[in-house]
Scaffold this motif. Sequence first.
Motif, short mmCIF file in Angstrom:
data_model
loop_
_atom_site.label_atom_id
_atom_site.label_comp_id
_atom_site.label_asym_id
_atom_site.label_seq_id
_atom_site.Cartn_x
_atom_site.Cartn_y
_atom_site.Cartn_z
N SER A 1 0.78 -1.28 -0.05
CA SER A 1 -0.10 0.16 0.01
C SER A 1 0.91 1.40 -0.15
N ARG A 2 0.45 2.26 -0.76
CA ARG A 2 1.14 3.72 -0.64
C ARG A 2 0.04 4.30 0.09
N ASP B 1 -4.08 0.55 5.46
CA ASP B 1 -4.69 -0.81 5.87
C ASP B 1 -5.40 -1.62 4.80
N ARG B 2 -5.85 -1.02 3.75
CA ARG B 2 -6.79 -1.34 2.72
C ARG B 2 -5.98 -2.70 1.96
N VAL B 3 -4.66 -2.77 1.99
CA VAL B 3 -3.87 -3.96 1.49
C VAL B 3 -4.42 -5.18 2.08
N TYR B 4 -4.64 -5.07 3.66
CA TYR B 4 -4.88 -6.30 4.15
C TYR B 4 -6.43 -6.92 3.93
N ASP C 1 3.64 -9.11 5.19
CA ASP C 1 4.39 -8.40 6.07
C ASP C 1 3.49 -7.32 6.69
N ARG C 2 2.82 -7.35 7.63
CA ARG C 2 2.08 -6.39 8.31
C ARG C 2 2.44 -5.25 8.58
N PRO C 3 3.80 -5.18 9.29
CA PRO C 3 4.47 -4.02 9.52
C PRO C 3 4.82 -3.13 8.27
N ASN C 4 4.88 -3.61 7.40
CA ASN C 4 5.20 -3.03 6.04
C ASN C 4 4.04 -2.90 5.21
N TYR C 5 3.00 -3.22 5.55
CA TYR C 5 1.61 -3.03 4.50
C TYR C 5 1.89 -3.84 3.29
N LEU C 6 2.66 -5.07 3.21
CA LEU C 6 2.79 -5.73 2.07
C LEU C 6 2.46 -7.17 2.06
#
Length: 96
Positions: A20-21, A35-38, A63-68
């Motif tokens: 996410s950006r 958070d939308r990537v989740y 990789d939740r801390p890096n939103y990916l």
Amino acid sequence: MSNVVLRVETAEGRFILKQSRPQLRTRDLWLSDIDRVYREQEVMEVLGPLLPEGIVPRVLFVDRPNYLFAMTHAPLEAHVWKEILLDGEIAWLSAS
């Protein structure tokens, strides 16, 4: 526009990284919830077992801390629906 999407190629194969950006790549300032990537990742994990194999990419890791997250790569012969629709090839979709 709203994510960084990278195709990664290794000796074992290809996969996609999606992150996410916080700010979309637009002329005007346009901020977005990273958070939308989740939501996308979680929907893929729910739908994957319910649909035929290969319809939904499989989530490889998160990789939740890096939103990916990483997902399987579409087959190289796959078609991009948006391009097909913009080309007016609606009959192609119904024939598949």
